[in-house]
Design an enzyme around this catalytic site. Structure first.
Site: not given
Ligand code: PLP
Length: 392
Positions: A128, A215, A244
């Protein structure tokens, strides 16, 4: 009728106040927050030092734009590079934006350094990376992509944790420029890449001149008990994204670059109106300060270890529980059946949790969680799971 676009299946509750790991609804009912707004509220709710710092900054100046120098942004970049060993930072406002920057950086590297015409990026199954078109295309979930085709081209998918598959893809793809993955997949169901996999990806990237992109939007910023998830292995990525937990609730995202990924962009190559504004960077700096002064890395490791072990022990008698996994305060309890309904049961019992990948109960509490509060999570969650598997 609501004037909000119908993009969320919201629970029937609104929180009006928070303190520590507790949130209170409009009737004053307390809820133990084991989700932290999806790994965002690092310091819990109403942390006095954060509240004071952002109030002070709001009084001084909230926004100026990247047309000018922003001292708080420079300081936050210094701090993040010190903690990670990375070289430079671009600030945006969210995880998706941080990943957009990483993807643009990888393509730019492909054109400028590797001289390929159509740079490709290896991405993982169950990944994701966000909801913008490029990050959605990088995401490994066909359901979320349906209806938004054509997707952004240039992403090639391999099974997560499979070194042989990645090795094959690299051999078959001369215009590959990067490998992008989450060190712990969050939305994908709390799946961990082990140190061996990280080391293998690192040496493949070194051997073939590919950027290793981690990520860390969900697993970064102390959640696993280290500042960044990859620090559990001995390798460092070339690009890392954060968001986050970085601002403890104030929106901020960051893309960090090192080595071959650093020094590529020049003025005009990327930008953001809001990105890294004084208010957001003050929230980021204060979050890092409090993590350090209050020893929250140790706390996440210790309390997370306790929570994981206790949940595993207390759920061991249920054959329907496939396992408890995760690191620090990023934990998943996998059931043998879809269990989304547990979220509402927990809400009624005054506990905020989430279910991801259909059958994984996800816990992402604030990093300030105390042992007694972890005990309370267990005391509330275990009977709910027992009742749920008996009924379904
Ligand atoms: C939540 C998340 C995103 C996206 O972040 P947003 O602030 O909602 O755009 C991207 N990568 C990972 C691993 C995430 O958990």
């Amino acid at each position: 009728m609501s004037h909000l676009m119908n993009t969320y299946a919201r629970l029937p509750v609104a929180f009006v106040r928070g303190e520590g790991v507790w949130l209170y609804d409009e009737q004053g009912k307390p809820y133990l927050d084991a989700l932290a707004g999806i790994a965002v509220s690092t310091l819990g709710h109403g942390h006095p030092r954060l509240v004071e710092a952002i109030a002070r900054q709001a009084k001084a100046v909230i926004h100026t734009s990247n047309l000018y120098r922003i001292p708080a942004q420079e300081r936050l970049a210094d701090r993040l590079c010190e903690l990670s060993g990375m070289d430079e930072v671009f600030f945006g406002n969210s995880g998706a934006e941080a990943n957009e920057c990483a993807i643009k950086l990888a393509r730019f590297y492909g054109h400028k350094v590797k001289k390929v015409e159509a740079p490709k990026i290896a991405v993982m199954e169950h990944a994701f990376h966000g909801r913008t078109l490029a990050t959605l295309s990088a995401t490994g979930n066909v359901k979320t992509q349906l209806g938004f085709e054509p997707l952004v081209p240039g992403f090639l998918r391999v099974p997560f944790g499979d070194v042989a598959a990645l090795t094959r893809l690299i051999a078959e793809t001369p215009d590959l420029v990067a490998v992008m993955f989450e060190v712990i997949q969050g939305e994908g169901g709390i799946r961990l890449a082990d140190s061996e996999y990280l080391r293998a990806v690192r040496s493949l990237c070194d051997a073939h001149g590919l950027l290793m992109i981690c990520d860390e939007v969900q697993c970064g910023l102390g959640r696993t008990g280290k500042w960044f998830g990859w620090q559990w292995s001995e390798v460092r990525p070339d690009v890392m994204t954060l968001a986050k937990g970085l601002g403890s609730g104030v929106p901020i995202g960051a893309c960090l670059a090192a080595g071959p990924a650093a020094g590529l962009f020049g003025p005009g190559n990327h930008g953001s109106t809001f990105g890294g504004n004084p208010l957001a960077c003050t929230a980021g700096l204060t979050t890092l300060d409090v993590i350090e002064t209050d020893a929250l890395l140790d706390n996440a490791a210790r309390v997370g270890g306790y929570l994981k072990a206790t949940l595993a022990a207390r759920l061991a008698h249920l054959p329907q529980v496939k396992g408890v996994r995760g690191q620090g305060l990023m934990l998943g309890v996998e059931l043998d059946r879809p269990c989304g309904a547990l979220v509402l049961d927990a809400l009624e019992a005054g506990l905020l949790i989430n279910v991801t990948a259909e059958r994984v109960i996800r816990l992402l509490p604030p990093l300030i969680l105390a042992i007694e509060e972890a005990q309370q999570i267990v005391e509330r969650l275990v009977p709910l799971v027992e009742r749920f598997v008996a009924r379904h």
